[in-house]
Scaffold this active site. Structure first.
Site, PDB file in Angstrom:
ATOM      1  N   TYR A  33       0.825  -1.208   0.000  1.00 27.47           N
ATOM      2  CA  TYR A  33       0.000   0.000   0.000  1.00 27.47           C
ATOM      3  C   TYR A  33       0.854   1.250   0.000  1.00 27.47           C
ATOM      4  CZ  TYR A  33       0.925   0.920   4.962  1.00 27.47           C
ATOM      5  OH  TYR A  33       1.533   1.230   6.159  1.00 27.47           O
ATOM      6  N   ARG A  53       8.166   3.990  -4.729  1.00 29.71           N
ATOM      7  CA  ARG A  53       8.228   3.059  -3.600  1.00 29.71           C
ATOM      8  C   ARG A  53       7.209   1.930  -3.779  1.00 29.71           C
ATOM      9  NH1 ARG A  53       7.651   5.318   2.377  1.00 29.71           N
ATOM     10  NH2 ARG A  53       5.478   5.506   1.719  1.00 29.71           N
ATOM     11  N   HIS A 103      -0.895 -21.230   0.299  1.00 26.18           N
ATOM     12  CA  HIS A 103       0.154 -20.221   0.512  1.00 26.18           C
ATOM     13  C   HIS A 103       0.863 -19.793  -0.779  1.00 26.18           C
ATOM     14  CE1 HIS A 103      -0.555 -21.305   4.617  1.00 26.18           C
ATOM     15  NE2 HIS A 103       0.389 -20.486   5.066  1.00 26.18           N
ATOM     16  N   GLU A 181      12.553   2.874  14.164  1.00 22.07           N
ATOM     17  CA  GLU A 181      11.611   3.895  13.662  1.00 22.07           C
ATOM     18  C   GLU A 181      10.353   3.865  14.509  1.00 22.07           C
ATOM     19  OE1 GLU A 181      10.046   2.913   9.747  1.00 22.07           O
ATOM     20  OE2 GLU A 181      10.110   0.770  10.196  1.00 22.07           O
TER      21      GLU A 181
END
Ligand SMILES: Cc1ncc(COP(=O)(O)O)c(C=O)c1O
Length: 283
Positions: A33, A53, A103, A181
């Site tokens: 996202y 990105r 998977h 972060e």
């Protein structure tokens, strides 16, 4: 006004938007996202960087984008326009698509793409003016934090812990003591006039705002170092601030209940807050 979502090539009313329950985003969190900030003076801010990105994250999880980056960007802009957003955000997510649960990647699934755009409703400007607080928490995330994936459980747990402690953000510290972060932001410390932030490796998301604020700092002759730093540097910092698309430059004046530096917003943080405001045309 009902919201308009872009869903798999069509613009639909939000209450009509449907995704099959076997979408791998729902079953596995198998997707990526982006969140883009829209400002009245700039329009979508740093859009190209967000698109780059997105492509990087897609490559990371081996997801083929369902549309070209140009088309995705155009759909973002159109969604923003249709929702008449001039000061808000654009949210974009792409999952590996719908397939019976197993998977390994499905052979024939087509990635699902969803975009929505909303006005900004936060109280960031007031929070920033006063400065805010953070807690620290163990960074128990996986080793590909540089891909912006939907798997955000550790981040959600950390943010919830911050909320319950009455803090704005939770700052992750790895078991080896390295500060990485925030749960949804990048972390900067200032010691002896030098700005330090974790390098853009796989332990952090390389924030678009992080890079932008580093550039603003360098343009103003401030010294910026990208290097790993231990918890002690965070705890004894003169100043701490966080950056992010919706966070902008956020001063942290209290860490785990203790004042940061003299407990007031420091001069370097102030300079960068002003620089950021100028860049987006807020002042
Ligand atoms: C974990 C994490 N780090 C950093 C950031 C800041 O990134 P950006 O400046 O691109 O918004 C975010 C943004 O959501 C994030 O989720």
């Amino acid at each position: 006004m009902p919201e308009i979502f872009f869903l798999n090539g069509e613009y639909v009313q939000s209450d009509q938007a449907r995704i099959p329950v076997e979408d791998r985003g729902y079953i596995f969190g198998d997707g990526i996202y982006e969140v883009v900030r829209v400002y009245p003076k700039t329009g979508p801010f740093l859009m190209k960087e967000h698109m780059e990105r997105l492509a990087f994250s897609a490559k990371g999880i081996r997801l083929e984008l369902p549309m070209s980056l140009e088309k995705i960007e155009e759909a973002c802009l159109e969604t923003m326009r249709r929702n008449e957003v001039t000061d808000g955000t654009i949210y974009l997510q792409i999952t590996r698509g719908v397939a019976p649960r197993t998977h390994a990647f499905p052979l024939n699934a087509k990635p699902s793409i969803l975009i929505f755009s909303r006005p900004y409703k936060g109280n960031l400007v007031e929070l920033r003016a006063k400065g805010t607080s953070a807690i620290t928490t163990t960074d128990d995330r996986w080793l590909h934090c540089n891909w912006k994936t939907l798997n955000l459980i550790p981040n959600c747990l950390a943010k919830q812990a911050a909320k319950e402690a009455g803090a704005f953000e939770a700052i992750f510290i790895r078991p080896d003591g390295t500060v990485t972060e925030g749960s949804s932001s990048n972390c900067f410390v200032i010691t002896g006039g030098v700005i330090i932030t974790h390098p853009a490796d796989n332990y952090i998301l390389r924030g678009i705002s992080r890079d932008f604020v580093m550039k603003l700092a360098q343009e103003r002759g401030l010294k910026v170092k990208e290097e790993k730093y231990p918890e002690e540097v965070l705890r004894t910092a003169d100043e701490i601030f966080m950056t992010g698309t919706t966070t902008e430059v956020m001063p942290i004046i209290q860490l785990d209940g203790k004042p940061v530096g003299n407990g007031k917003i420091g001069p370097v943080t102030k300079t960068l807050m002003t620089a950021f405001d100028e860049a987006i045309g807020r002042k």
